[in-house]
Design a protein around this motif. Structure first.
Motif, PDB file in Angstrom:
ATOM      1  N   UNK A 230       0.827  -1.200   0.000  1.00 57.01           N
ATOM      2  CA  UNK A 230       0.000   0.000   0.000  1.00 57.01           C
ATOM      3  C   UNK A 230       0.867   1.258   0.000  1.00 57.01           C
ATOM      4  N   UNK A 231       1.859   1.292   0.877  1.00 59.91           N
ATOM      5  CA  UNK A 231       2.717   2.471   0.959  1.00 59.91           C
ATOM      6  C   UNK A 231       3.638   2.585  -0.254  1.00 59.91           C
ATOM      7  N   UNK A 232       4.034   1.469  -0.833  1.00 61.23           N
ATOM      8  CA  UNK A 232       4.836   1.535  -2.063  1.00 61.23           C
ATOM      9  C   UNK A 232       4.031   2.131  -3.217  1.00 61.23           C
ATOM     10  N   UNK A 233       2.757   1.771  -3.307  1.00 62.88           N
ATOM     11  CA  UNK A 233       1.896   2.360  -4.337  1.00 62.88           C
ATOM     12  C   UNK A 233       1.722   3.857  -4.114  1.00 62.88           C
ATOM     13  N   UNK A 234       1.548   4.252  -2.860  1.00 65.61           N
ATOM     14  CA  UNK A 234       1.415   5.683  -2.558  1.00 65.61           C
ATOM     15  C   UNK A 234       2.706   6.418  -2.892  1.00 65.61           C
ATOM     16  N   UNK A 235       3.854   5.834  -2.558  1.00 56.32           N
ATOM     17  CA  UNK A 235       5.143   6.461  -2.891  1.00 56.32           C
ATOM     18  C   UNK A 235       5.344   6.559  -4.403  1.00 56.32           C
ATOM     19  N   UNK A 236       4.892   5.558  -5.144  1.00 57.21           N
ATOM     20  CA  UNK A 236       4.991   5.604  -6.596  1.00 57.21           C
ATOM     21  C   UNK A 236       4.152   6.754  -7.151  1.00 57.21           C
ATOM     22  N   UNK A 237       2.955   6.939  -6.620  1.00 60.84           N
ATOM     23  CA  UNK A 237       2.115   8.070  -7.044  1.00 60.84           C
ATOM     24  C   UNK A 237       2.821   9.395  -6.753  1.00 60.84           C
ATOM     25  N   UNK A 238       3.389   9.517  -5.574  1.00 62.63           N
ATOM     26  CA  UNK A 238       4.081  10.752  -5.207  1.00 62.63           C
ATOM     27  C   UNK A 238       5.302  10.992  -6.099  1.00 62.63           C
ATOM     28  N   UNK A 239       6.045   9.932  -6.401  1.00 65.17           N
ATOM     29  CA  UNK A 239       7.229  10.077  -7.254  1.00 65.17           C
ATOM     30  C   UNK A 239       6.839  10.494  -8.668  1.00 65.17           C
ATOM     31  N   UNK A 240       5.779   9.906  -9.202  1.00 62.36           N
ATOM     32  CA  UNK A 240       5.330  10.276 -10.551  1.00 62.36           C
ATOM     33  C   UNK A 240       4.885  11.727 -10.573  1.00 62.36           C
ATOM     34  N   UNK A 241       4.143  12.146  -9.537  1.00 66.74           N
ATOM     35  CA  UNK A 241       3.698  13.537  -9.466  1.00 66.74           C
ATOM     36  C   UNK A 241       4.887  14.487  -9.346  1.00 66.74           C
ATOM     37  N   UNK A 242       5.900  14.107  -8.577  1.00 71.74           N
ATOM     38  CA  UNK A 242       7.075  14.963  -8.406  1.00 71.74           C
ATOM     39  C   UNK A 242       7.856  15.090  -9.716  1.00 71.74           C
ATOM     40  N   UNK A 243       8.010  14.012 -10.451  1.00 75.18           N
ATOM     41  CA  UNK A 243       8.732  14.086 -11.730  1.00 75.18           C
ATOM     42  C   UNK A 243       7.946  14.919 -12.735  1.00 75.18           C
ATOM     43  N   UNK A 244       6.621  14.760 -12.749  1.00 76.74           N
ATOM     44  CA  UNK A 244       5.795  15.598 -13.620  1.00 76.74           C
ATOM     45  C   UNK A 244       5.965  17.073 -13.268  1.00 76.74           C
ATOM     46  N   UNK A 245       5.960  17.386 -11.975  1.00 73.07           N
ATOM     47  CA  UNK A 245       6.132  18.774 -11.543  1.00 73.07           C
ATOM     48  C   UNK A 245       7.506  19.297 -11.961  1.00 73.07           C
ATOM     49  N   UNK A 246       8.528  18.475 -11.823  1.00 71.38           N
ATOM     50  CA  UNK A 246       9.879  18.893 -12.218  1.00 71.38           C
ATOM     51  C   UNK A 246       9.953  19.139 -13.726  1.00 71.38           C
ATOM     52  N   UNK A 247       9.344  18.260 -14.505  1.00 74.49           N
ATOM     53  CA  UNK A 247       9.366  18.438 -15.958  1.00 74.49           C
ATOM     54  C   UNK A 247       8.592  19.690 -16.376  1.00 74.49           C
ATOM     55  N   UNK A 248       7.483  19.971 -15.693  1.00 76.43           N
ATOM     56  CA  UNK A 248       6.722  21.183 -16.003  1.00 76.43           C
ATOM     57  C   UNK A 248       7.496  22.440 -15.612  1.00 76.43           C
ATOM     58  N   UNK A 249       8.201  22.368 -14.488  1.00 74.94           N
ATOM     59  CA  UNK A 249       8.973  23.515 -14.026  1.00 74.94           C
ATOM     60  C   UNK A 249      10.153  23.797 -14.960  1.00 74.94           C
ATOM     61  N   UNK A 250      10.822  22.757 -15.420  1.00 66.24           N
ATOM     62  CA  UNK A 250      12.000  22.932 -16.284  1.00 66.24           C
ATOM     63  C   UNK A 250      11.623  23.381 -17.693  1.00 66.24           C
ATOM     64  N   UNK A 251      10.429  23.070 -18.144  1.00 73.44           N
ATOM     65  CA  UNK A 251       9.939  23.467 -19.464  1.00 73.44           C
ATOM     66  C   UNK A 251      10.897  23.069 -20.595  1.00 73.44           C
ATOM     67  N   UNK A 252      11.357  21.862 -20.588  1.00 68.00           N
ATOM     68  CA  UNK A 252      12.200  21.300 -21.650  1.00 68.00           C
ATOM     69  C   UNK A 252      13.384  22.201 -22.016  1.00 68.00           C
ATOM     70  N   UNK A 253      14.347  22.359 -21.127  1.00 73.77           N
ATOM     71  CA  UNK A 253      15.471  23.261 -21.395  1.00 73.77           C
ATOM     72  C   UNK A 253      16.362  22.792 -22.543  1.00 73.77           C
ATOM     73  N   UNK A 254      16.299  21.522 -22.881  1.00 71.28           N
ATOM     74  CA  UNK A 254      17.147  20.975 -23.946  1.00 71.28           C
ATOM     75  C   UNK A 254      16.765  21.520 -25.322  1.00 71.28           C
ATOM     76  N   UNK A 255      15.595  22.129 -25.437  1.00 72.08           N
ATOM     77  CA  UNK A 255      15.173  22.661 -26.740  1.00 72.08           C
ATOM     78  C   UNK A 255      16.046  23.828 -27.188  1.00 72.08           C
ATOM     79  N   UNK A 256      16.642  24.551 -26.250  1.00 73.57           N
ATOM     80  CA  UNK A 256      17.492  25.691 -26.585  1.00 73.57           C
ATOM     81  C   UNK A 256      18.982  25.362 -26.636  1.00 73.57           C
ATOM     82  N   UNK A 257      19.332  24.121 -26.483  1.00 73.61           N
ATOM     83  CA  UNK A 257      20.731  23.741 -26.470  1.00 73.61           C
ATOM     84  C   UNK A 257      21.300  23.725 -27.882  1.00 73.61           C
TER      85      UNK A 257
END
Length: 132
Positions: free
Chosen positions: A62-89
């Motif tokens: 149960x807690x592993x599933x909850x941690x997986x949800x939190x990790x996916x949400x955190x990575x999504x938030x990080x990707x949204x915050x970074x806004x694909x910086x590699x596009x300007x490289x």
């Protein structure tokens, strides 16, 4: 009187399926057979241990599933915050091109696979929650 080799005694004991004490000449008394009450008490203890183990595994899942949800949400938030910086490289540099391609591939795969994994993790968390 000579003492036999312990390793040899063990191998003979295993081959003959007899205890080492019998090979050395000692008399072995068989323990009395447990009564039905003793067997049922042992089975009750084993049943309780298995139930506790099952409950612990369910809680961990149960807690592993909850941690997986939190990790996916955190990575999504990080990707949204970074806004694909590699596009300007500058992709003229081979090292930057390889790194930019790898980051883009990760982002592309994550955005497509994460919603499915997130839905499965929510389903798993709800299926493994503690029943009231």
């Amino acid at each position: 009187m000579s003492v036999p080799d312990a390793g040899l005694l063990l191998s003979i004991s295993e081959a003959l399926e007899t205890p080492v004490s019998t090979l050395l000449g000692e008399t072995v008394t068989e323990p009395e057979a447990d009564g039905l009450k003793a067997v049922s008490a042992k089975l009750e203890v084993i049943n309780l241990q298995l139930a506790q183990r099952k409950t612990a595994r369910k809680r961990i899942l149960h807690w592993l599933f909850i941690l997986l949800c939190a990790a996916i949400a955190a990575v999504f938030a990080a990707l949204l915050t970074l806004e694909s910086p590699y596009l300007g490289w500058d992709y003229g540099d081979p090292e930057t091109a390889v790194l930019g391609t790898a980051v883009h591939a990760f982002e592309w795969l994550f955005v497509r696979a994460a919603p499915i994994a997130f839905a499965c993790a929510i389903a798993g968390a709800s299926l493994t929650r503690k029943d009231a």
